[in-house]
Design a protein around this motif. Structure first.
Motif, short mmCIF file in Angstrom:
data_model
loop_
_atom_site.label_atom_id
_atom_site.label_comp_id
_atom_site.label_asym_id
_atom_site.label_seq_id
_atom_site.Cartn_x
_atom_site.Cartn_y
_atom_site.Cartn_z
N SER A 75 11.72 -15.50 -2.88
CA SER A 75 12.60 -16.49 -2.23
C SER A 75 12.85 -16.13 -0.77
O SER A 75 13.35 -16.94 -0.01
N ARG A 76 12.51 -14.89 -0.40
CA ARG A 76 12.66 -14.44 0.98
C ARG A 76 11.27 -14.25 1.59
O ARG A 76 10.55 -13.34 1.18
N PRO A 77 10.89 -15.06 2.54
CA PRO A 77 9.53 -14.96 3.10
C PRO A 77 9.25 -13.61 3.76
O PRO A 77 8.11 -13.16 3.77
N GLU A 78 10.25 -12.94 4.27
CA GLU A 78 10.02 -11.66 4.93
C GLU A 78 9.92 -10.50 3.93
O GLU A 78 9.47 -9.42 4.29
N SER A 79 10.30 -10.72 2.69
CA SER A 79 10.27 -9.68 1.67
C SER A 79 9.41 -10.16 0.51
O SER A 79 9.85 -10.96 -0.31
N LYS A 80 8.21 -9.67 0.43
CA LYS A 80 7.32 -10.03 -0.67
C LYS A 80 6.45 -8.83 -1.00
O LYS A 80 6.35 -7.88 -0.21
N CYS A 81 5.82 -8.86 -2.14
CA CYS A 81 5.05 -7.71 -2.62
C CYS A 81 3.97 -7.31 -1.62
O CYS A 81 3.68 -6.12 -1.46
N ASN A 83 4.01 -7.01 1.49
CA ASN A 83 4.47 -6.12 2.56
C ASN A 83 5.47 -5.09 2.03
O ASN A 83 6.28 -4.56 2.78
N CYS A 84 5.38 -4.78 0.76
CA CYS A 84 6.24 -3.77 0.13
C CYS A 84 5.55 -2.41 0.16
O CYS A 84 4.32 -2.30 0.07
N GLY A 110 4.76 -12.17 -4.59
CA GLY A 110 5.81 -11.83 -5.54
C GLY A 110 6.95 -11.04 -4.92
O GLY A 110 6.95 -10.71 -3.72
N TYR A 111 7.93 -10.72 -5.75
CA TYR A 111 9.09 -9.99 -5.28
C TYR A 111 9.80 -9.36 -6.48
O TYR A 111 9.80 -9.91 -7.59
N CYS A 112 10.43 -8.20 -6.27
CA CYS A 112 11.30 -7.62 -7.28
C CYS A 112 12.47 -6.95 -6.58
O CYS A 112 12.49 -6.83 -5.35
N THR A 113 13.43 -6.49 -7.36
CA THR A 113 14.66 -5.95 -6.77
C THR A 113 14.44 -4.60 -6.09
O THR A 113 15.30 -4.14 -5.35
N TRP A 115 12.10 -3.94 -3.90
CA TRP A 115 11.27 -4.14 -2.71
C TRP A 115 11.71 -3.18 -1.62
O TRP A 115 12.91 -3.01 -1.35
N ALA A 116 10.74 -2.54 -0.99
CA ALA A 116 11.01 -1.60 0.11
C ALA A 116 10.02 -1.91 1.23
O ALA A 116 8.83 -2.07 0.97
N PRO A 117 10.49 -1.94 2.47
CA PRO A 117 9.55 -2.27 3.56
C PRO A 117 8.50 -1.18 3.72
O PRO A 117 8.75 -0.01 3.47
N GLN A 118 7.32 -1.60 4.11
CA GLN A 118 6.24 -0.64 4.34
C GLN A 118 6.57 0.22 5.55
O GLN A 118 7.08 -0.26 6.55
N GLY A 119 6.28 1.53 5.43
CA GLY A 119 6.49 2.44 6.55
C GLY A 119 5.39 2.26 7.58
O GLY A 119 4.28 1.85 7.28
#
Length: 120
Positions: A75-81, A83-84, A110-113, A115-119
């Motif tokens: 549901s958040r375009p900036e947070s998806k699998c 770029n996790c 996709g997405y899950c709870t 989610w962590a941004p890529q380093g």
């Protein structure tokens, strides 16, 4: 016996040929319907999304996915699998990625709870 009740050999043969032709046409029609259904079923198998194939995933792993809140569309375009930091990109010849936290195919979108941004 009246004249109308008598059947000649010619009438008997004509009716037999007509009945046989009708039965053959019916059999051909029904066999065509059956083969059409089979080809539609084959198309459905081919059209099945490989990211929806959970045949090698156990019930426990499916529960883990659900517990982590995985959805195939973020549901958040900036947070998806895709770029996790936990994302495992698809291997060569595969169209779906995977995740370090749970088994099974994962959509890039996709997405899950967890989610962590890529380093960088």
């Amino acid at each position: 016996m009246t004249k109308q009740q008598r059947y000649s050999r010619r009438q008997f043969i004509g009716k037999s040929v007509f009945s046989g032709s009708t039965a053959l046409g019916l059999v051909l029609f029904l066999s065509r319907c059956q083969s059409k259904t089979t080809s539609e079923q084959e198309e459905k198998k081919v059209a099945t999304d490989p990211c929806e194939d959970f045949s090698g995933v156990s019930e426990a792993d499916l529960k883990t996915r659900k517990k982590l809140g995985y959805v195939k569309q973020s549901s958040r375009p900036e947070s998806k699998c895709g770029n996790c930091n936990l994302w495992l990109p698809p291997k060569e010849g595969q169209s779906c990625g995977s995740c370090m936290l749970f088994k099974g195919p994962v959509y890039t979108t996709g997405y899950c709870t967890y989610w962590a941004p890529q380093g960088k």
